[in-house]
Design a protein around this motif. Structure first.
Motif, PDB file in Angstrom:
ATOM      1  N   ARG A  15     -18.961 -12.117 -13.996  1.00 23.73           N
ATOM      2  CA  ARG A  15     -17.689 -12.309 -14.688  1.00 23.73           C
ATOM      3  C   ARG A  15     -16.597 -11.529 -13.977  1.00 23.73           C
ATOM      4  NH1 ARG A  15     -18.251 -14.690 -19.471  1.00 23.73           N
ATOM      5  NH2 ARG A  15     -16.456 -13.742 -20.462  1.00 23.73           N
ATOM      6  N   ILE A  16     -15.395 -12.061 -14.018  1.00 27.09           N
ATOM      7  CA  ILE A  16     -14.253 -11.452 -13.342  1.00 27.09           C
ATOM      8  C   ILE A  16     -13.312 -10.875 -14.387  1.00 27.09           C
ATOM      9  CG2 ILE A  16     -12.268 -11.897 -11.853  1.00 27.09           C
ATOM     10  CD1 ILE A  16     -13.929 -14.251 -10.689  1.00 27.09           C
ATOM     11  N   ASN A  17     -13.026  -9.578 -14.266  1.00 23.17           N
ATOM     12  CA  ASN A  17     -12.098  -8.901 -15.171  1.00 23.17           C
ATOM     13  C   ASN A  17     -10.842  -8.565 -14.374  1.00 23.17           C
ATOM     14  OD1 ASN A  17     -10.655  -7.264 -16.867  1.00 23.17           O
ATOM     15  ND2 ASN A  17     -12.392  -5.983 -17.452  1.00 23.17           N
ATOM     16  N   GLU A  43      -7.469 -18.336 -14.622  1.00 20.86           N
ATOM     17  CA  GLU A  43      -6.759 -18.988 -15.727  1.00 20.86           C
ATOM     18  C   GLU A  43      -7.286 -20.409 -15.942  1.00 20.86           C
ATOM     19  OE1 GLU A  43      -2.260 -20.446 -16.449  1.00 20.86           O
ATOM     20  OE2 GLU A  43      -2.475 -18.313 -15.959  1.00 20.86           O
ATOM     21  N   LYS A  44      -7.579 -21.091 -14.858  1.00 18.26           N
ATOM     22  CA  LYS A  44      -8.053 -22.469 -14.942  1.00 18.26           C
ATOM     23  C   LYS A  44      -9.517 -22.553 -15.360  1.00 18.26           C
ATOM     24  CE  LYS A  44      -8.293 -26.750 -12.309  1.00 18.26           C
ATOM     25  NZ  LYS A  44      -7.924 -27.411 -11.064  1.00 18.26           N
ATOM     26  N   ALA A  45     -10.372 -21.676 -14.785  1.00 22.31           N
ATOM     27  CA  ALA A  45     -11.817 -21.807 -14.970  1.00 22.31           C
ATOM     28  C   ALA A  45     -12.421 -20.827 -15.963  1.00 22.31           C
ATOM     29  CB  ALA A  45     -12.513 -21.626 -13.622  1.00 22.31           C
ATOM     30  N   GLY A  46     -11.676 -19.789 -16.331  1.00 26.14           N
ATOM     31  CA  GLY A  46     -12.246 -18.746 -17.172  1.00 26.14           C
ATOM     32  C   GLY A  46     -12.832 -17.639 -16.307  1.00 26.14           C
ATOM     33  N   PRO A  47     -13.441 -16.621 -16.927  1.00 26.53           N
ATOM     34  CA  PRO A  47     -13.870 -15.438 -16.186  1.00 26.53           C
ATOM     35  C   PRO A  47     -15.200 -15.566 -15.432  1.00 26.53           C
ATOM     36  CG  PRO A  47     -14.344 -15.137 -18.493  1.00 26.53           C
ATOM     37  CD  PRO A  47     -13.585 -16.449 -18.366  1.00 26.53           C
ATOM     38  N   ALA A  50     -18.924 -17.985 -11.059  1.00 27.69           N
ATOM     39  CA  ALA A  50     -19.393 -19.263 -10.525  1.00 27.69           C
ATOM     40  C   ALA A  50     -18.340 -20.350 -10.714  1.00 27.69           C
ATOM     41  CB  ALA A  50     -20.704 -19.662 -11.185  1.00 27.69           C
ATOM     42  N   ALA A  51     -17.719 -20.381 -11.889  1.00 24.16           N
ATOM     43  CA  ALA A  51     -16.690 -21.388 -12.166  1.00 24.16           C
ATOM     44  C   ALA A  51     -15.456 -21.155 -11.300  1.00 24.16           C
ATOM     45  CB  ALA A  51     -16.324 -21.363 -13.649  1.00 24.16           C
ATOM     46  N   VAL A  52     -15.069 -19.897 -11.122  1.00 18.79           N
ATOM     47  CA  VAL A  52     -13.911 -19.583 -10.294  1.00 18.79           C
ATOM     48  C   VAL A  52     -14.190 -19.951  -8.841  1.00 18.79           C
ATOM     49  CG1 VAL A  52     -12.454 -17.709  -9.433  1.00 18.79           C
ATOM     50  CG2 VAL A  52     -13.035 -17.814 -11.853  1.00 18.79           C
ATOM     51  N   ALA A  53     -15.398 -19.670  -8.377  1.00 15.75           N
ATOM     52  CA  ALA A  53     -15.774 -20.038  -7.006  1.00 15.75           C
ATOM     53  C   ALA A  53     -15.651 -21.542  -6.793  1.00 15.75           C
ATOM     54  CB  ALA A  53     -17.199 -19.576  -6.706  1.00 15.75           C
ATOM     55  N   MET A  54     -16.054 -22.322  -7.784  1.00 15.21           N
ATOM     56  CA  MET A  54     -15.946 -23.780  -7.674  1.00 15.21           C
ATOM     57  C   MET A  54     -14.491 -24.202  -7.584  1.00 15.21           C
ATOM     58  SD  MET A  54     -18.973 -25.217 -10.133  1.00 15.21           S
ATOM     59  CE  MET A  54     -18.369 -26.871  -9.981  1.00 15.21           C
ATOM     60  N   VAL A  55     -13.636 -23.617  -8.404  1.00 18.01           N
ATOM     61  CA  VAL A  55     -12.206 -23.956  -8.378  1.00 18.01           C
ATOM     62  C   VAL A  55     -11.606 -23.623  -7.011  1.00 18.01           C
ATOM     63  CG1 VAL A  55      -9.954 -23.297  -9.322  1.00 18.01           C
ATOM     64  CG2 VAL A  55     -11.847 -23.766 -10.865  1.00 18.01           C
ATOM     65  N   GLY A  57     -13.267 -23.478  -4.243  1.00 13.79           N
ATOM     66  CA  GLY A  57     -13.988 -24.144  -3.155  1.00 13.79           C
ATOM     67  C   GLY A  57     -14.725 -23.147  -2.284  1.00 13.79           C
ATOM     68  N   LYS A  58     -15.191 -22.067  -2.888  1.00 17.53           N
ATOM     69  CA  LYS A  58     -15.896 -21.008  -2.168  1.00 17.53           C
ATOM     70  C   LYS A  58     -17.327 -20.889  -2.680  1.00 17.53           C
ATOM     71  CE  LYS A  58     -12.053 -19.485  -0.212  1.00 17.53           C
ATOM     72  NZ  LYS A  58     -11.784 -19.440   1.193  1.00 17.53           N
ATOM     73  N   PRO A  59     -18.237 -20.394  -1.828  1.00 15.78           N
ATOM     74  CA  PRO A  59     -19.606 -20.160  -2.323  1.00 15.78           C
ATOM     75  C   PRO A  59     -19.624 -18.985  -3.305  1.00 15.78           C
ATOM     76  CG  PRO A  59     -19.395 -19.400  -0.061  1.00 15.78           C
ATOM     77  CD  PRO A  59     -18.095 -20.085  -0.427  1.00 15.78           C
ATOM     78  N   ASP A  60     -20.452 -19.080  -4.306  1.00 14.33           N
ATOM     79  CA  ASP A  60     -20.540 -18.020  -5.306  1.00 14.33           C
ATOM     80  C   ASP A  60     -21.342 -16.927  -4.777  1.00 14.33           C
ATOM     81  OD1 ASP A  60     -20.275 -16.667  -7.766  1.00 14.33           O
ATOM     82  OD2 ASP A  60     -22.096 -17.563  -8.511  1.00 14.33           O
TER      83      ASP A  60
END
Length: 60
Positions: A15-17, A43-47, A50-55, A57-60
């Motif tokens: 999770r990203i804080n 803001e788009k994907a939540g904390p 993994a979801a932020v990495a997808m947004v 376009g980066k590997p998690d």
């Protein structure tokens, strides 16, 4: 109470804080993005990292 910087593990990386400067620095360096890009992706994907990495376009 702030995070205990001595206790790092999978939970910290899942999770990203954005309120913790050391976390913002870690994630921006890991993915090579600006703080603004990271904030927009959270803001788009939540904390979830993994979801932020997808947004981004980066590997998690």
């Amino acid at each position: 109470m702030p995070d205990d910087l001595n206790k790092r593990g999978a939970q910290d990386r899942s999770r990203i804080n954005l309120n913790e400067p050391h976390e913002v620095k870690y994630w921006t360096q890991k993915w090579g993005v600006s703080i603004e890009q990271l904030k927009a992706a959270v803001e788009k994907a939540g904390p979830s990292s993994a979801a932020v990495a997808m947004v981004l376009g980066k590997p998690d």
